[in-house]
Design a protein around this motif. Structure first.
Motif, PDB file in Angstrom:
ATOM      1  N   PHE A  21       0.967  -1.272   0.182  1.00  0.00           N
ATOM      2  CA  PHE A  21       0.015   0.026  -0.076  1.00  0.00           C
ATOM      3  C   PHE A  21       1.087   1.270   0.180  1.00  0.00           C
ATOM      4  N   TYR A  22       2.012   1.285   0.973  1.00  0.00           N
ATOM      5  CA  TYR A  22       2.351   2.612   1.307  1.00  0.00           C
ATOM      6  C   TYR A  22       3.824   2.731   0.042  1.00  0.00           C
ATOM      7  N   CYS A  23       4.306   1.697  -0.015  1.00  0.00           N
ATOM      8  CA  CYS A  23       5.714   1.792  -1.034  1.00  0.00           C
ATOM      9  C   CYS A  23       5.377   1.593  -2.226  1.00  0.00           C
ATOM     10  N   VAL A  24       4.424   0.574  -2.815  1.00  0.00           N
ATOM     11  CA  VAL A  24       4.329   0.257  -4.176  1.00  0.00           C
ATOM     12  C   VAL A  24       3.247   1.183  -4.758  1.00  0.00           C
ATOM     13  N   ILE A  25       2.045   1.269  -3.996  1.00  0.00           N
ATOM     14  CA  ILE A  25       1.039   2.123  -4.679  1.00  0.00           C
ATOM     15  C   ILE A  25       1.228   3.703  -4.281  1.00  0.00           C
ATOM     16  N   PRO A  62      -8.004  -1.096  13.825  1.00  0.00           N
ATOM     17  CA  PRO A  62      -8.129  -0.145  12.980  1.00  0.00           C
ATOM     18  C   PRO A  62      -8.577   1.312  13.517  1.00  0.00           C
ATOM     19  N   ALA A  63      -7.748   2.397  13.321  1.00  0.00           N
ATOM     20  CA  ALA A  63      -8.172   3.668  13.747  1.00  0.00           C
ATOM     21  C   ALA A  63      -9.185   4.155  12.471  1.00  0.00           C
ATOM     22  N   LEU A  64     -10.682   4.246  12.986  1.00  0.00           N
ATOM     23  CA  LEU A  64     -11.558   4.485  12.057  1.00  0.00           C
ATOM     24  C   LEU A  64     -11.687   5.958  12.137  1.00  0.00           C
ATOM     25  N   LYS A  65     -11.524   6.663  13.091  1.00  0.00           N
ATOM     26  CA  LYS A  65     -11.973   8.229  13.176  1.00  0.00           C
ATOM     27  C   LYS A  65     -10.563   8.985  13.403  1.00  0.00           C
ATOM     28  N   ALA A  66      -9.693   8.833  14.344  1.00  0.00           N
ATOM     29  CA  ALA A  66      -8.450   9.362  14.591  1.00  0.00           C
ATOM     30  C   ALA A  66      -7.659   9.008  13.155  1.00  0.00           C
ATOM     31  N   HIS A  67      -6.805   9.986  12.667  1.00  0.00           N
ATOM     32  CA  HIS A  67      -5.894   9.791  11.498  1.00  0.00           C
ATOM     33  C   HIS A  67      -5.155  10.761  11.196  1.00  0.00           C
ATOM     34  N   PRO A  68      -3.947  10.431  10.445  1.00  0.00           N
ATOM     35  CA  PRO A  68      -3.118  11.572  10.020  1.00  0.00           C
ATOM     36  C   PRO A  68      -3.571  12.175   8.856  1.00  0.00           C
ATOM     37  N   HIS A  87      -8.895   0.831  -3.964  1.00  0.00           N
ATOM     38  CA  HIS A  87      -9.342   1.593  -2.574  1.00  0.00           C
ATOM     39  C   HIS A  87     -10.261   2.638  -2.844  1.00  0.00           C
ATOM     40  N   ILE A  88     -11.028   2.771  -1.949  1.00  0.00           N
ATOM     41  CA  ILE A  88     -12.323   3.549  -2.044  1.00  0.00           C
ATOM     42  C   ILE A  88     -11.921   4.872  -1.490  1.00  0.00           C
ATOM     43  N   VAL A  89     -11.965   5.860  -2.194  1.00  0.00           N
ATOM     44  CA  VAL A  89     -11.664   7.421  -2.220  1.00  0.00           C
ATOM     45  C   VAL A  89     -13.028   7.831  -1.752  1.00  0.00           C
ATOM     46  N   THR A  90     -13.099   8.717  -0.433  1.00  0.00           N
ATOM     47  CA  THR A  90     -14.202   9.237  -0.101  1.00  0.00           C
ATOM     48  C   THR A  90     -13.898  11.026  -0.091  1.00  0.00           C
ATOM     49  N   TRP A  91     -14.606  11.609  -1.098  1.00  0.00           N
ATOM     50  CA  TRP A  91     -14.228  13.069  -1.015  1.00  0.00           C
ATOM     51  C   TRP A  91     -14.817  13.649   0.004  1.00  0.00           C
ATOM     52  N   ASP A  92     -14.497  14.755   0.585  1.00  0.00           N
ATOM     53  CA  ASP A  92     -15.194  15.796   1.369  1.00  0.00           C
ATOM     54  C   ASP A  92     -14.831  17.224   1.106  1.00  0.00           C
ATOM     55  N   ASP A  93     -15.846  17.756   1.056  1.00  0.00           N
ATOM     56  CA  ASP A  93     -16.073  19.397   0.749  1.00  0.00           C
ATOM     57  C   ASP A  93     -16.339  20.271   1.761  1.00  0.00           C
ATOM     58  N   GLU A  94     -16.268  19.723   3.100  1.00  0.00           N
ATOM     59  CA  GLU A  94     -16.370  20.529   4.150  1.00  0.00           C
ATOM     60  C   GLU A  94     -15.632  21.666   4.536  1.00  0.00           C
ATOM     61  N   LEU A  95     -14.466  21.799   4.168  1.00  0.00           N
ATOM     62  CA  LEU A  95     -13.136  22.714   4.392  1.00  0.00           C
ATOM     63  C   LEU A  95     -13.053  23.609   3.373  1.00  0.00           C
ATOM     64  N   GLU A  96     -13.595  24.865   3.350  1.00  0.00           N
ATOM     65  CA  GLU A  96     -13.289  25.807   2.481  1.00  0.00           C
ATOM     66  C   GLU A  96     -12.026  25.828   1.710  1.00  0.00           C
ATOM     67  N   TYR A 102     -10.718  10.812   1.869  1.00  0.00           N
ATOM     68  CA  TYR A 102     -10.342   9.806   3.179  1.00  0.00           C
ATOM     69  C   TYR A 102     -10.159   8.488   2.330  1.00  0.00           C
ATOM     70  N   VAL A 103      -9.423   7.651   2.984  1.00  0.00           N
ATOM     71  CA  VAL A 103      -9.227   6.561   2.157  1.00  0.00           C
ATOM     72  C   VAL A 103      -8.590   5.368   3.458  1.00  0.00           C
ATOM     73  N   SER A 104      -9.046   4.298   3.387  1.00  0.00           N
ATOM     74  CA  SER A 104      -8.409   3.448   4.391  1.00  0.00           C
ATOM     75  C   SER A 104      -7.190   2.805   3.972  1.00  0.00           C
ATOM     76  N   ASP A 105      -5.994   2.489   4.809  1.00  0.00           N
ATOM     77  CA  ASP A 105      -4.775   1.850   4.383  1.00  0.00           C
ATOM     78  C   ASP A 105      -5.235   0.490   4.059  1.00  0.00           C
TER      79      ASP A 105
END
Length: 119
Positions: A21-25, A62-68, A87-96, A102-105
């Protein structure tokens, strides 16, 4: 003060799937752990100025809420690479001020990727 690294927990024997996930992808680089710490398992990763440590936790959840949150300049390219690898990418537009998603590792930890919106 400056943040040195962030650590996320991973389950025992999951280093190879985390490398994928981290190195190859994502293209991060694995750094060797000091010998005294290597026996514990896990991985140390780096991408530019960001260091991420993945530490083995026997009773892993897994950390489901806390995240880097990783600030980048190529957000859509990262999202496309992750989506290409199912990997499912979930877009968020709540910060102007930011585009972000967000994505899960590989082991289910929540990650945020963000980019400053053009002014």
């Amino acid at each position: 003060m400056k943040l040195h690294h962030v650590q996320l927990a991973i389950p025992p024997n999951s280093e190879s799937q985390c490398r994928e996930f981290y190195c190859v992808i994502l293209g991060w680089e694995e750094r060797p752990k000091p010998l005294a710490l290597a026996k514990r398992g896990g991985l140390w990763l780096t991408n530019g100025e960001v260091d991420l440590h993945l530490g083995v936790e026997q009773d892993f959840r897994p950390a489901l809420k806390a995240h880097p949150a990783f600030l980048t300049t190529n957000l859509t390219a990262i999202a496309a690479i992750l989506a290409k690898h199912n990997h499912i990418v979930t877009w968020d537009d709540e910060l102007e001020a930011f585009d972000r998603f967000y994505v899960s590792d590989a082991v289910g930890n929540r990650l945020e990727f963000m980019q400053t919106k053009p002014v």
